[in-house]
Design a protein around this motif. Sequence first.
Motif, PDB file in Angstrom:
ATOM      1  N   ILE A 145       0.317  -2.575   1.982  1.00  0.00           N
ATOM      2  CA  ILE A 145       0.255  -2.055   3.358  1.00  0.00           C
ATOM      3  C   ILE A 145      -1.034  -1.260   3.515  1.00  0.00           C
ATOM      4  CG2 ILE A 145       1.280  -0.346   4.913  1.00  0.00           C
ATOM      5  CD1 ILE A 145       4.029  -1.399   4.018  1.00  0.00           C
ATOM      6  N   ASN A 146      -1.835  -1.630   4.512  1.00  0.00           N
ATOM      7  CA  ASN A 146      -3.042  -0.890   4.821  1.00  0.00           C
ATOM      8  C   ASN A 146      -3.480  -1.254   6.241  1.00  0.00           C
ATOM      9  OD1 ASN A 146      -5.563   0.654   4.402  1.00  0.00           O
ATOM     10  ND2 ASN A 146      -5.015   0.547   2.228  1.00  0.00           N
ATOM     11  N   ASP A 147      -4.743  -1.126   6.544  1.00  0.00           N
ATOM     12  CA  ASP A 147      -5.257  -1.256   7.911  1.00  0.00           C
ATOM     13  C   ASP A 147      -5.684  -2.699   8.187  1.00  0.00           C
ATOM     14  OD1 ASP A 147      -6.116  -0.514  10.407  1.00  0.00           O
ATOM     15  OD2 ASP A 147      -7.815   0.674   9.724  1.00  0.00           O
ATOM     16  N   VAL A 173       5.910  -4.165  -1.533  1.00  0.00           N
ATOM     17  CA  VAL A 173       6.178  -2.959  -0.760  1.00  0.00           C
ATOM     18  C   VAL A 173       7.670  -2.926  -0.432  1.00  0.00           C
ATOM     19  CG1 VAL A 173       3.864  -2.787   0.233  1.00  0.00           C
ATOM     20  CG2 VAL A 173       5.616  -4.076   1.454  1.00  0.00           C
ATOM     21  N   VAL A 174       8.181  -1.712  -0.281  1.00  0.00           N
ATOM     22  CA  VAL A 174       9.544  -1.506   0.192  1.00  0.00           C
ATOM     23  C   VAL A 174       9.434  -0.729   1.499  1.00  0.00           C
ATOM     24  CG1 VAL A 174      11.806  -0.498  -0.283  1.00  0.00           C
ATOM     25  CG2 VAL A 174      10.470  -1.532  -2.148  1.00  0.00           C
ATOM     26  N   ILE A 175      10.044  -1.270   2.544  1.00  0.00           N
ATOM     27  CA  ILE A 175       9.906  -0.716   3.895  1.00  0.00           C
ATOM     28  C   ILE A 175      11.288  -0.280   4.384  1.00  0.00           C
ATOM     29  CG2 ILE A 175       9.109  -1.191   6.253  1.00  0.00           C
ATOM     30  CD1 ILE A 175       7.622  -3.690   4.963  1.00  0.00           C
ATOM     31  N   ALA A 176      11.366   0.918   4.939  1.00  0.00           N
ATOM     32  CA  ALA A 176      12.618   1.368   5.537  1.00  0.00           C
ATOM     33  C   ALA A 176      12.916   0.548   6.787  1.00  0.00           C
ATOM     34  CB  ALA A 176      12.524   2.850   5.891  1.00  0.00           C
ATOM     35  N   VAL A 177      14.201   0.246   6.987  1.00  0.00           N
ATOM     36  CA  VAL A 177      14.667  -0.401   8.221  1.00  0.00           C
ATOM     37  C   VAL A 177      15.513   0.626   8.972  1.00  0.00           C
ATOM     38  CG1 VAL A 177      16.101  -2.228   9.198  1.00  0.00           C
ATOM     39  CG2 VAL A 177      14.655  -2.696   7.189  1.00  0.00           C
ATOM     40  N   THR A 178      15.107   0.934  10.197  1.00  0.00           N
ATOM     41  CA  THR A 178      15.784   1.947  11.009  1.00  0.00           C
ATOM     42  C   THR A 178      15.976   1.402  12.427  1.00  0.00           C
ATOM     43  OG1 THR A 178      14.720   3.711   9.701  1.00  0.00           O
ATOM     44  CG2 THR A 178      15.655   4.342  11.835  1.00  0.00           C
ATOM     45  N   ASP A 190      10.288   0.558   9.834  1.00  0.00           N
ATOM     46  CA  ASP A 190      10.073   1.973  10.167  1.00  0.00           C
ATOM     47  C   ASP A 190       8.672   2.388   9.708  1.00  0.00           C
ATOM     48  OD1 ASP A 190      10.307   4.669  10.671  1.00  0.00           O
ATOM     49  OD2 ASP A 190      12.338   4.815   9.861  1.00  0.00           O
ATOM     50  N   PHE A 191       7.673   2.065  10.528  1.00  0.00           N
ATOM     51  CA  PHE A 191       6.268   2.209  10.148  1.00  0.00           C
ATOM     52  C   PHE A 191       5.603   3.406  10.821  1.00  0.00           C
ATOM     53  CE2 PHE A 191       5.411  -2.528   9.111  1.00  0.00           C
ATOM     54  CZ  PHE A 191       5.525  -2.264   7.759  1.00  0.00           C
ATOM     55  N   GLY A 192       4.600   3.954  10.132  1.00  0.00           N
ATOM     56  CA  GLY A 192       3.666   4.867  10.760  1.00  0.00           C
ATOM     57  C   GLY A 192       2.738   4.102  11.699  1.00  0.00           C
ATOM     58  N   PRO A 193       1.822   4.827  12.368  1.00  0.00           N
ATOM     59  CA  PRO A 193       1.070   4.243  13.489  1.00  0.00           C
ATOM     60  C   PRO A 193       0.181   3.051  13.141  1.00  0.00           C
ATOM     61  CG  PRO A 193       0.258   6.449  12.913  1.00  0.00           C
ATOM     62  CD  PRO A 193       1.542   6.266  12.178  1.00  0.00           C
ATOM     63  N   TRP A 194      -0.334   2.985  11.897  1.00  0.00           N
ATOM     64  CA  TRP A 194      -1.300   1.941  11.570  1.00  0.00           C
ATOM     65  C   TRP A 194      -0.841   1.022  10.462  1.00  0.00           C
ATOM     66  CZ3 TRP A 194      -5.124   1.397  14.919  1.00  0.00           C
ATOM     67  CH2 TRP A 194      -5.502   2.503  15.682  1.00  0.00           C
ATOM     68  N   GLU A 195       0.377   1.170  10.014  1.00  0.00           N
ATOM     69  CA  GLU A 195       0.829   0.376   8.858  1.00  0.00           C
ATOM     70  C   GLU A 195       0.994  -1.097   9.226  1.00  0.00           C
ATOM     71  OE1 GLU A 195       3.333   2.525   5.685  1.00  0.00           O
ATOM     72  OE2 GLU A 195       4.256   3.103   7.572  1.00  0.00           O
TER      73      GLU A 195
END
Lengths: 138, 138, 138
Positions: C52-54, C101-106, C111-116
Motif C-alpha cells: 500500500i502506497n501512493d 497487506v491486511v486491511i480492516a473492513v468497516t 477502512d483506508f486513510g486518505p491516500w492509501e
Amino acid sequence: MRSHRKELWFETAERVAFVNITPDVDAALAASGIREGLCLVNAMHISASVFINDDERGLHRDFTTWLEQLVPYDRSRWQHNRTGEDNADSHLKRQIMGREVVIAVTCGRLDFGPWEQVFYGEFDGRRRKRVLVKIIGE
Amino acid sequence: MRSHRKELWFETAERVAFVNITPDVDAALAASGIREGLCLVNAMHISASVFINDDERGLHRDFTTWLEQLVPYDRSRWQHNRTGEDNADSHLKRQIMGREVVIAVTCGRLDFGPWEQVFYGEFDGRRRKRVLVKIIGE
Amino acid sequence: MRSHRKELWFETAERVAFVNITPDVDAALAASGIREGLCLVNAMHISASVFINDDERGLHRDFTTWLEQLVPYDRSRWQHNRTGEDNADSHLKRQIMGREVVIAVTCGRLDFGPWEQVFYGEFDGRRRKRVLVKIIGE
C-alpha cells in the motif's frame, strides 16, 4: 464474531520519530472485550509505519541514521518530488519499516514475546496523522 | 469462531540461519480443525523474522550476503550496541525481512501459490527462541 | 463467521511494474457481503509483492530505480541464479516491498486513510501470476 475499531492520532515535533504505542493498543484491546482473535494495527498514512521492535533509544537512532543512508531526503533526487512534494524519501522509508502489524490476541491480551513493543514510525511529521487499530474475534 | 495457538521453538547453530517451518505450520493447522480463516505466523523475538520465499539454498546465501552488506554486523557502528548488546544489526535485518506473515486458510489448507514456503529467519541465533502460530476461523 | 476468496491474475508487459488493484479488492469485498472483518491481499508468487502506497507515477519510478540500486539484476552476482534462474534480484526486491497487506473492513468498506491504494508489485513479469484476496468477518 465481534469487532472493535479505534483511531490513534499523532503529531510529532520532528520529521522522523518513533512513538511507543503499546499502551494505546492494550487499551483498545481492553475496551473491545475480545479474548481470542487478531489485532491489526496500521498506519493510515503512506509516509508512516507501524512496526514491532525494541524500545531502546540507541536502536531508534540507528534506525534513523540507517534509513537516511538507504533513502536520503535529498529533495532533488526523487521524481516524486517534482509534483511539489518533498517527501518521496518518506514513502520509501515506510516500505522498509512496514505499514502494519498483526498481533495474536490470547486470553484477552496481546500475545507478545518478551521484548515486543509496537511503534508508530513517522517519516514526514509535524502534522496530524492517524493509526488504525482493528480487532476481530470473540 | 474458533482459534488455535501453537509455539514453535528454535535454537540455530549459526548466528544467521533460515529454517523451513512450513511442515510445522501445516501441522498446527491440521490440529486446529479450522477450514476457513486466517493463520498468523510471527517471530516472538525482535532479532528474528518469519517470511515467505523460495526454499533454495543459493537464495538463502544471497539473503545472508545482501543483508550483511545493507546492515553490517560491525559492533562499533551502532548506538544500540553501547547498551552492552552486539545485535543491533539483527534488529535492522529483521525489519527488511519482516516480523510476520498472514496466510489464508481455505478448505482446511494453507492457501499457497506454487512456490510459497514459510521460513524462520534467525539473525542472532545460538539460543532458544520462539515463533507463534495463531489461527482463527471456522 | 463468513469468508470469501478471490484470485486476481496479472501478466505485465515489463519485467518490473506496479498495478493499482484497489478497484479489484473493492469488488471482491462487495461480492463477499462482509461488513466487519479483515481482508488479506497477498502475492501468490515469491518474486512479486502486494503493498500500500501512493498512486503517483514519479514515486513508482523512484521505487524502480531505488530497488535496482539496492538489489541489482546483475545475473552473475547472485548464487540463486546458478540454478539456471535469472530472477534472484526479484526475490530480494519482494522482501523490501512485502508479500501482503491486511486491511480492516468497516461498515462494508476498506477502512483506508486518505491516500492509501493497494498495488501489485511485479519484479519478474511477462508471465501470468496471481494475487489472492481472502476476507473473513460478518
